[in-house]
Design a protein around this motif. Structure first.
Motif, PDB file in Angstrom:
ATOM      1  N   TYR A 154       0.877  -0.993   0.000  1.00 22.15           N
ATOM      2  CA  TYR A 154      -0.126   0.056   0.047  1.00 22.15           C
ATOM      3  C   TYR A 154       0.863   1.265   0.071  1.00 22.15           C
ATOM      4  CZ  TYR A 154      -2.871   4.003   1.652  1.00 22.15           C
ATOM      5  OH  TYR A 154      -3.357   5.024   1.958  1.00 22.15           O
ATOM      6  N   ALA A 172      -2.664   9.279  -7.723  1.00 21.68           N
ATOM      7  CA  ALA A 172      -3.466   8.943  -6.988  1.00 21.68           C
ATOM      8  C   ALA A 172      -2.855   8.845  -5.487  1.00 21.68           C
ATOM      9  CB  ALA A 172      -4.001   7.586  -7.143  1.00 21.68           C
ATOM     10  N   SER A 175      -2.934   3.955  -3.405  1.00 22.89           N
ATOM     11  CA  SER A 175      -2.394   2.959  -4.484  1.00 22.89           C
ATOM     12  C   SER A 175      -2.185   1.479  -3.665  1.00 22.89           C
ATOM     13  CB  SER A 175      -1.690   3.262  -5.556  1.00 22.89           C
ATOM     14  OG  SER A 175      -0.550   3.352  -5.013  1.00 22.89           O
ATOM     15  N   SER A 177      -1.623  -3.225  -4.038  1.00 24.88           N
ATOM     16  CA  SER A 177      -1.474  -4.259  -4.748  1.00 24.88           C
ATOM     17  C   SER A 177      -1.684  -5.676  -3.928  1.00 24.88           C
ATOM     18  CB  SER A 177      -0.329  -4.516  -5.621  1.00 24.88           C
ATOM     19  OG  SER A 177       0.876  -4.564  -4.913  1.00 24.88           O
ATOM     20  N   TYR A 196      -4.423  -1.850  -7.670  1.00 25.40           N
ATOM     21  CA  TYR A 196      -5.543  -0.730  -7.297  1.00 25.40           C
ATOM     22  C   TYR A 196      -4.712   0.572  -7.544  1.00 25.40           C
ATOM     23  CZ  TYR A 196      -8.661   2.313  -4.762  1.00 25.40           C
ATOM     24  OH  TYR A 196      -9.467   3.342  -4.530  1.00 25.40           O
ATOM     25  N   THR A 197      -5.727   1.394  -7.983  1.00 22.78           N
ATOM     26  CA  THR A 197      -5.344   2.829  -8.006  1.00 22.78           C
ATOM     27  C   THR A 197      -6.462   3.611  -7.839  1.00 22.78           C
ATOM     28  OG1 THR A 197      -3.710   2.459 -10.073  1.00 22.78           O
ATOM     29  CG2 THR A 197      -4.346   4.573  -9.819  1.00 22.78           C
ATOM     30  N   ASP A 212     -11.688   5.655  -9.158  1.00 20.28           N
ATOM     31  CA  ASP A 212     -10.566   4.628  -8.930  1.00 20.28           C
ATOM     32  C   ASP A 212     -10.906   3.445  -9.663  1.00 20.28           C
ATOM     33  OD1 ASP A 212     -12.830   4.177  -7.806  1.00 20.28           O
ATOM     34  OD2 ASP A 212     -11.933   3.208  -6.057  1.00 20.28           O
TER      35      ASP A 212
END
Length: 263
Positions: A154, A172, A175, A177, A196-197, A212
């Motif tokens: 994160y 962003a 973000s 993963s 994730y963004t 997002d």
């Protein structure tokens, strides 16, 4: 010209110091430097830090992108310069099967090169006087067995135009993963990743937001012999639609197959 030196003190303290000089046609020569340190302060605990300067010349596209009614390069761009610093700590548990890291980072960038549309919708790059970027990056890796590993990350990023205080476009704040890899003995391996963004602004005035999004990637590496592997990958498995910039949508689901051969 590049010079770099590394020191190792009793396998507990590792340092690096380096310098570089770039001479680019039509630009003044630039010298940059960096220094890093990694210290195993206690069993299972490592402190790490780095500091340095950076230099980025405009690309050919930045300078000379052919002029059209909607876009064009800017031959008057100045190069970017930056000063960056980070400080973090890494901890390991359970015979290094669990590894956690948290790092604070900060960058001050002058003359940042930014592509954006002007008041009449014409896209061209310009120099931003100063940008401040700081944040925290975290990661966690867990390997419960020799064949299975999982990872989480994160990042919180605060990126703003120092003159206006507005957030930088298309960056962003949040973000992250998550991923898992399974080694299937001598057969090969399987992996799945989620990326994730978070929300971000499209424009420098911070009036238009981009939503997002998250994408899933999966793949396999199948061993055919000691020197050959078959690679299977699917990017954006769920065919998620998203935009990295307003009006520029994602490609969609992509499947690929390839071969890896070692000689």
């Amino acid at each position: 010209v590049f010079l770099n030196n590394q020191w190792n003190l009793n396998d507990l303290l590792f340092t690096t110091v380096g310098g570089r000089y770039d001479d680019i046609q039509n630009l003044d020569g630039r010298a940059t430097w960096h220094a890093t340190v990694s210290w195993f302060a206690a069993p299972g605990t490592r402190l790490h830090s780095s500091v340095g300067t950076g230099f980025k010349a405009p690309t050919m596209n930045d300078l000379y992108w052919p002029a059209t009614p909607w876009a064009g390069g800017n031959p008057n761009l100045d190069p970017e310069t930056s000063t960056s610093f980070d400080l973090g700590v890494e901890g390991t548990l359970f015979d290094e099967r669990l590894v956690a890291d948290i790092t604070y980072f900060q960058s001050d960038i002058e003359e940042m090169i930014v592509w954006a549309a002007n008041g009449v919708g014409f896209w061209t790059p310009t120099n931003l006087d100063k940008a401040d970027i700081s944040g925290v990056e975290t990661s966690l890796t867990f390997q419960p067995t020799d064949s299975l590993s999982a990872r989480l990350s994160y990042t919180y990023t605060d990126a703003e135009d120092a003159a206006t205080g507005n957030a930088l476009a298309r960056r962003a704040k949040n973000s992250g993963s998550a991923g898992i890899t399974w080694q299937c003995g001598n057969i090969g391996s399987l992996y799945a990743d989620y990326l994730y963004t978070g929300n971000r602004f499209e424009d420098a005035a911070n009036t238009q937001k981009l939503s997002d999004y998250g994408t899933i990637n999966v793949g396999a590496r199948i061993s055919l012999s000691d020197s050959a592997n078959l690679l299977l990958n699917v990017k954006n498995l769920t065919d998620k639609y998203y935009e990295t910039a307003a009006g520029f949508g994602s490609i969609g689901r992509i499947a690929s197959i390839g071969m890896e051969i070692n000689f």
